[in-house]
Motif scaffolding. Structure first.
Motif, PDB file in Angstrom:
ATOM      1  N   LYS A  24      59.659  45.316  61.785  1.00  0.00           N
ATOM      2  CA  LYS A  24      59.204  44.087  61.136  1.00  0.00           C
ATOM      3  C   LYS A  24      57.720  43.861  61.405  1.00  0.00           C
ATOM      4  N   GLU A  25      57.332  44.064  62.657  1.00  0.00           N
ATOM      5  CA  GLU A  25      55.931  43.837  63.028  1.00  0.00           C
ATOM      6  C   GLU A  25      54.996  44.741  62.218  1.00  0.00           C
ATOM      7  N   GLU A  26      55.458  45.996  62.082  1.00  0.00           N
ATOM      8  CA  GLU A  26      54.653  46.971  61.358  1.00  0.00           C
ATOM      9  C   GLU A  26      54.458  46.529  59.901  1.00  0.00           C
ATOM     10  N   LEU A  27      55.542  46.079  59.267  1.00  0.00           N
ATOM     11  CA  LEU A  27      55.456  45.666  57.862  1.00  0.00           C
ATOM     12  C   LEU A  27      54.655  44.364  57.708  1.00  0.00           C
ATOM     13  N   LEU A  28      54.815  43.464  58.656  1.00  0.00           N
ATOM     14  CA  LEU A  28      54.020  42.226  58.593  1.00  0.00           C
ATOM     15  C   LEU A  28      52.523  42.565  58.667  1.00  0.00           C
ATOM     16  N   GLN A  29      52.222  43.496  59.569  1.00  0.00           N
ATOM     17  CA  GLN A  29      50.824  43.924  59.704  1.00  0.00           C
ATOM     18  C   GLN A  29      50.332  44.531  58.389  1.00  0.00           C
ATOM     19  N   GLN A  30      51.202  45.322  57.750  1.00  0.00           N
ATOM     20  CA  GLN A  30      50.803  45.949  56.477  1.00  0.00           C
ATOM     21  C   GLN A  30      50.580  44.906  55.386  1.00  0.00           C
ATOM     22  N   LEU A  31      51.467  43.903  55.352  1.00  0.00           N
ATOM     23  CA  LEU A  31      51.296  42.829  54.359  1.00  0.00           C
ATOM     24  C   LEU A  31      49.959  42.129  54.595  1.00  0.00           C
ATOM     25  N   SER A  32      49.714  41.823  55.833  1.00  0.00           N
ATOM     26  CA  SER A  32      48.481  41.148  56.193  1.00  0.00           C
ATOM     27  C   SER A  32      47.276  42.018  55.815  1.00  0.00           C
ATOM     28  N   ASP A  33      47.380  43.308  56.111  1.00  0.00           N
ATOM     29  CA  ASP A  33      46.263  44.211  55.815  1.00  0.00           C
ATOM     30  C   ASP A  33      46.019  44.386  54.316  1.00  0.00           C
ATOM     31  N   CYS A  34      47.110  44.425  53.546  1.00  0.00           N
ATOM     32  CA  CYS A  34      46.953  44.551  52.086  1.00  0.00           C
ATOM     33  C   CYS A  34      46.065  43.413  51.564  1.00  0.00           C
ATOM     34  N   VAL A  35      46.340  42.210  52.046  1.00  0.00           N
ATOM     35  CA  VAL A  35      45.563  41.056  51.607  1.00  0.00           C
ATOM     36  C   VAL A  35      44.144  41.162  52.155  1.00  0.00           C
ATOM     37  N   PHE A  36      44.051  41.396  53.460  1.00  0.00           N
ATOM     38  CA  PHE A  36      42.751  41.414  54.122  1.00  0.00           C
ATOM     39  C   PHE A  36      41.852  42.532  53.571  1.00  0.00           C
ATOM     40  N   GLU A  37      42.461  43.672  53.267  1.00  0.00           N
ATOM     41  CA  GLU A  37      41.669  44.814  52.794  1.00  0.00           C
ATOM     42  C   GLU A  37      41.608  44.903  51.272  1.00  0.00           C
ATOM     43  N   MET A  38      41.953  43.830  50.601  1.00  0.00           N
ATOM     44  CA  MET A  38      41.841  43.737  49.133  1.00  0.00           C
ATOM     45  C   MET A  38      42.651  44.802  48.408  1.00  0.00           C
ATOM     46  N   ASP A  39      43.764  45.189  48.993  1.00  0.00           N
ATOM     47  CA  ASP A  39      44.600  46.215  48.382  1.00  0.00           C
ATOM     48  C   ASP A  39      45.625  45.543  47.481  1.00  0.00           C
ATOM     49  N   ASP A  40      45.143  45.041  46.326  1.00  0.00           N
ATOM     50  CA  ASP A  40      46.045  44.262  45.476  1.00  0.00           C
ATOM     51  C   ASP A  40      47.094  45.135  44.799  1.00  0.00           C
ATOM     52  N   GLU A  41      46.902  46.450  44.810  1.00  0.00           N
ATOM     53  CA  GLU A  41      47.862  47.326  44.139  1.00  0.00           C
ATOM     54  C   GLU A  41      49.108  47.570  44.987  1.00  0.00           C
ATOM     55  N   ASN A  42      48.945  47.629  46.299  1.00  0.00           N
ATOM     56  CA  ASN A  42      50.080  47.979  47.162  1.00  0.00           C
ATOM     57  C   ASN A  42      50.849  46.793  47.729  1.00  0.00           C
ATOM     58  N   ALA A  43      50.282  45.597  47.607  1.00  0.00           N
ATOM     59  CA  ALA A  43      50.888  44.430  48.257  1.00  0.00           C
ATOM     60  C   ALA A  43      52.339  44.223  47.815  1.00  0.00           C
ATOM     61  N   ALA A  44      52.583  44.391  46.499  1.00  0.00           N
ATOM     62  CA  ALA A  44      53.934  44.166  45.982  1.00  0.00           C
ATOM     63  C   ALA A  44      54.913  45.197  46.559  1.00  0.00           C
ATOM     64  N   ASP A  45      54.477  46.455  46.626  1.00  0.00           N
ATOM     65  CA  ASP A  45      55.352  47.513  47.143  1.00  0.00           C
ATOM     66  C   ASP A  45      55.713  47.276  48.603  1.00  0.00           C
ATOM     67  N   VAL A  46      54.721  46.888  49.389  1.00  0.00           N
ATOM     68  CA  VAL A  46      54.991  46.626  50.804  1.00  0.00           C
ATOM     69  C   VAL A  46      55.968  45.457  50.931  1.00  0.00           C
ATOM     70  N   ALA A  47      55.783  44.449  50.074  1.00  0.00           N
ATOM     71  CA  ALA A  47      56.667  43.283  50.116  1.00  0.00           C
ATOM     72  C   ALA A  47      58.097  43.700  49.789  1.00  0.00           C
ATOM     73  N   LYS A  48      58.234  44.624  48.825  1.00  0.00           N
ATOM     74  CA  LYS A  48      59.580  45.109  48.457  1.00  0.00           C
ATOM     75  C   LYS A  48      60.211  45.838  49.648  1.00  0.00           C
ATOM     76  N   ASP A  49      59.428  46.697  50.302  1.00  0.00           N
ATOM     77  CA  ASP A  49      59.926  47.406  51.483  1.00  0.00           C
ATOM     78  C   ASP A  49      60.386  46.408  52.542  1.00  0.00           C
ATOM     79  N   TYR A  50      59.599  45.371  52.692  1.00  0.00           N
ATOM     80  CA  TYR A  50      59.877  44.360  53.711  1.00  0.00           C
ATOM     81  C   TYR A  50      61.216  43.679  53.448  1.00  0.00           C
ATOM     82  N   ILE A  51      61.435  43.306  52.170  1.00  0.00           N
ATOM     83  CA  ILE A  51      62.691  42.654  51.797  1.00  0.00           C
ATOM     84  C   ILE A  51      63.855  43.632  51.915  1.00  0.00           C
TER      85      ILE A  51
END
Lengths: 602, 222
Positions: B8-35
């Motif tokens: 969970k921590e790893e995925l939360l970090q990835q979600l946070s990083d997607c936003v922080f690093e302007m990775d608007d393309e991957n944010a949805a995919d990471v969110a799907k993995d998280y769910i």
């Protein structure tokens, strides 16, 4: 008379062989400037032109010395060493420092036909036997039925030669004696910051003298919106104050010119004015409030021809006129219509983009059939305002900057004094160099010193102010620093202008490569080199070789309106042909603004 | 499949990083993995996406991020949010205060990039936002605030000519007798704290991150 044509610049003018001038001097006479450091002595070899057509004497030995065999094969010649003998077609060769700057203002050809004309008449004194009223004597001599009331009031008892002054077909004044030799007008460009007035001899079209001054309205606000707000807060009184400020400025400037030229102001019969829409409302005393609020509908945009005394202009003939050029909308004013006309957008068939860079960047795009325009709120950063070390272009201002790995920053300072700060062209040059040498990234970040290797030539110039990074470009008693905030200010301005540029090109379904020419207008634009415009990504690098300069085309437009009724008609038509794109409500504009915020210079 | 399920921590970090690093393309995919991994959506929003947006806001404060960078960050955040939203608990916790804010560009002005940014940052901070858009009739701010029972009205303008509209909104609130129920925050290029005091608004923010601090103070959000 013979002609010289510069097809790429869309310039053609006639010259007189008998004057025996070399080509460089002929071009300079037309305000077309080529770099010639040696002053036309044939020694530096910089004033290269390309011979496209027409006869020229064969290459001289002096020319051969300065040119490479390839240049000779390409038809390159040196302008200062050739003496044209007939019609000629040439192109100016690109040079690092030479951007075909047509600063003083390129003037297109026109048919002289000023609105103001003079006509003499003879009056024989009435007698006891023939008590015909003076009105009828004058009217008959001028082929009219009666005189306007204004004119009647100028007539006194007398006889002999008189001169009637006409505005188009309207008699506006009578002067004693034959005054046809003296007939002047004034072409005026009222900018938000500066005002320029040029005294024109209406008989010859010659510009006799000119004067520039700071717009006295600045006391009521730097930009048009602040001045409109002043009117908003002060009502009719505020409107009068702003009108008086600009009118007084003009009166003063005209008096200065007349004094210098030993010409009586009463011999000036017309003032033609080009200005942005707000300035036009203000000089005519019309309510400007609606310009400052959505839906941005001004009170008027049409051309106006009014009595100068009625708006308070007194430094001219008591019956003199003011002609105001037509505008398109609140943010595409008569200055832009004038510029587009001078640039030939009304009859060009190729794809031309016209851009006036200032606090507001106005852009006009013609695809040969349609005209679309927009206005971008760039803010004053490009003119050196809101910049930590910004200053106006005065002594001590850095106006050009170069960075070399070995030597560091090389600064060109106005007046060769110690550097105090950066003027508009200086800040642009500085940002250009910072981007070029990787001090600043495409995203606009100043590079972190810890990311550079030891010994990197950039390191000594990156200063830390707490956590924030700054770049030290000027040493000496006054450090000149570029802060991250400064870069952001320029980035905002450049995003605004470039996004307007891209929006218009997209609206016309064109691409950058479709454009045949990008014409940069305005006093300020003339000081921005192609290197700086492209090197800061204000204009995309794809148009680099298509950029030309047209100088103060607003004033030139006013000049044409003064000199030719046909151009007035054509400008009115041109203004009606403009389409306007309101960027702030354009679909996807925010996205475009984001895309355009990157410094894509590499 | 031999992909290890990420913590969970790893995925939360990835979600946070997607936003922080302007990775608007991957944010949805990471969110799907998280769910898909069965983690709680609310944590994904607050400890992932919103955390990234807060980090971005911090960078903006430090001039490391440009206005447009923040907008791209918010794109990433919304992409992730679109995935997580339907998995969020339907009802808010008992006793939790719902902070509501009406925002818009005042009548006569159509420049809205700054306002959009403030809306995003306030939304990130937990406000329920009612965005009326640009060139908004002044009365509408008050109507909407009454409608949704908002605690805060945010007024924005880039033009000096339309600033007086802000005072008018304050005056309308007084006239309608609800001035003490709604706080008014103002922002935009030509504004200042002095102007805020002059028109009796409650707060002024110099930029989008400042707006969050001021807004929280005004409504007493912890």
């Amino acid at each position: 008379m013979h002609t010289i044509a510069l097809p790429r610049q869309n310039i053609k003018f006639s010259y007189d062989i008998r004057e025996g001038k070399n080509l460089l001097n002929i071009l300079v006479g037309q305000q077309i400037f080529i770099e010639s450091p040696c002053g036309g002595r044939g020694s530096c070899g910089k004033c290269k032109i390309k011979h496209l057509g027409g006869d020229l004497l064969p290459l001289s030995d002096d020319e051969k010395e300065c040119l490479t065999p390839k240049e000779i094969a390409d038809g390159i010649r040196l302008a200062c060493l050739i003496y044209p003998t007939g019609d000629l077609e040439i192109d100016i060769v690109d040079q690092e420092e030479n951007h075909r700057v047509l600063t003083g203002g390129y003037v297109p050809e026109y048919e002289p036909n000023p609105a103001i004309r003079k006509k003499t008449l003879e009056i024989i004194k009435p007698t006891l036997e023939d008590q015909t009223p003076y009105e009828l004597l004058f009217a008959k001599a001028l082929g009219m039925d009666q005189l306007p009331w204004d004119v009647l009031r100028q007539i006194t008892m007398g006889e002999g030669t008189y001169t009637g002054i006409f505005n188009k077909d309207q008699l506006i004044g009578i002067e004693k004696g034959d005054t046809r030799e003296r007939l002047y007008g004034v072409a005026v460009d009222i900018g938000t910051t500066t005002v320029v007035a040029a005294l024109i001899d209406l008989r010859t079209g010659d510009e006799i003298d000119s004067e520039a001054a700071i717009n006295a309205q600045k006391n009521y606000g730097q930009d048009v919106l602040t001045r409109i707000t002043y009117v908003l807060e002060h009502g009719k009184e505020g409107r009068d104050q702003l009108q008086t400020a600009i009118v007084d400025s003009l009166n003063e400037m005209l008096h200065t010119i007349c004094e210098r030229q030993q010409i009586s102001p009463s011999l000036i019969y017309e003032i033609a004015i080009a200005a942005n829409c707000t300035m036009m409302h203000m000089i005519l005393g019309v309510d400007p409030l609606s310009i400052g609020k959505a839906p941005y509908a001004p009170i008027f945009v049409g051309a106006k021809d009014v009595k100068a005394r009625d708006v308070g202009l007194t430094a001219l003939s008591s019956f003199g006129r003011v002609y105001c050029l037509p505008a398109v909308s609140s943010y595409i004013g008569a200055d832009i219509v004038a510029g587009a006309y001078v640039a030939g957008l009304h009859n060009r068939k190729d794809k031309v983009l016209f851009i006036d860079i200032g606090t507001n960047g106005e852009i006009v795009l013609s695809d040969g059939e349609r005209l679309v325009s927009c206005s971008c709120a760039a803010g004053p950063a490009l003119e050196g305002m809101n910049i930590s070390c910004g200053m106006r272009a005065a002594h001590g201002a850095i106006e050009e900057v170069y960075f070399e790995k070995e030597q560091g920053f090389d600064l060109k300072v106005i007046g060769n004094k110690a550097s105090l700060g950066l003027c508009g062209s200086g800040i642009m040059a500085a940002i250009r160099e910072l981007l070029k040498h990787g001090f600043v990234t495409a995203r606009g970040n100043i590079v972190k010193p810890e990311e550079l290797e030891a010994g990197d030539p950039r390191l000594p110039y990156i200063d830390l102010d707490g956590k924030k990074r700054r770049i030290r470009i000027g040493e000496g008693p006054h450090k000149v620093l570029i802060t991250q905030g400064d870069v952001r200010q320029v980035q905002l301005a450049k995003s605004a202008i470039l996004s307007g540029f891209v929006a218009l090109v997209k609206a016309m379904d064109l691409t950058f490569s479709d454009l045949d020419e990008v014409i940069v207008a305005g006093q300020f634009g003339a000081h921005l080199s192609v290197e700086s415009l492209v090197g800061t990504d204000i204009l995309p690098k794809a148009v680099r070789d298509k950029i030309t300069y047209i100088g103060n085309s607003s004033k030139t437009g006013a000049y044409l309106a003064l000199m030719s009724l046909e151009t007035r008609r054509e400008m009115i038509k041109l203004a009606r042909d403009f389409n306007y794109l309101e960027l702030s409500v354009t679909q996807g504009y925010e996205r475009l603004f984001i895309e355009c915020s990157q410094f894509k210079v590499k | 499949m031999n992909i290890m399920v990420k913590s969970k921590e790893e995925l939360l970090q990835q979600l946070s990083d997607c936003v922080f690093e302007m990775d608007d393309e991957n944010a949805a995919d990471v969110a799907k993995d998280y769910i898909a991994a069965g983690y709680e959506a609310l944590d994904g929003v607050l400890k992932g996406l919103v955390d990234g947006m807060n980090r971005a806001g911090q960078m903006y404060e430090e001039e490391e991020y440009f206005v447009t960078d923040l907008l791209v960050c918010s794109d990433a955040m919304y992409n992730g949010l679109d995935v997580l939203r339907e998995h969020l608990p339907q009802e808010t916790a008992e006793g939790a205060v719902n902070y509501k804010c009406v925002i818009g560009v005042v009548e006569g002005d159509t420049h809205d990039i700054g306002k959009n940014l403030v809306r995003i940052m306030l939304e990130t901070a937990g406000f329920e936002m009612y965005d009326l858009g640009r060139d908004v009739p002044l009365q509408s701010f008050v109507e909407k605030a009454k409608d949704v029972d908002a605690q805060l009205i945010c007024l924005s303008t880039l033009m000096t000519t339309t600033m007086p509209g802000m005072k008018e909104v304050v005056d309308i609130l007084v006239k309608e007798g609800i001035r003490d129920k709604v706080k008014v925050m103002i922002g935009g290029g030509p504004l200042s704290q002095a102007y805020c005091n002059q028109i009796n608004a409650d707060g002024y923010a110099v930029n989008a991150t400042g707006a969050v601090t001021v807004a929280k103070q005004l409504v007493g959000m912890a």
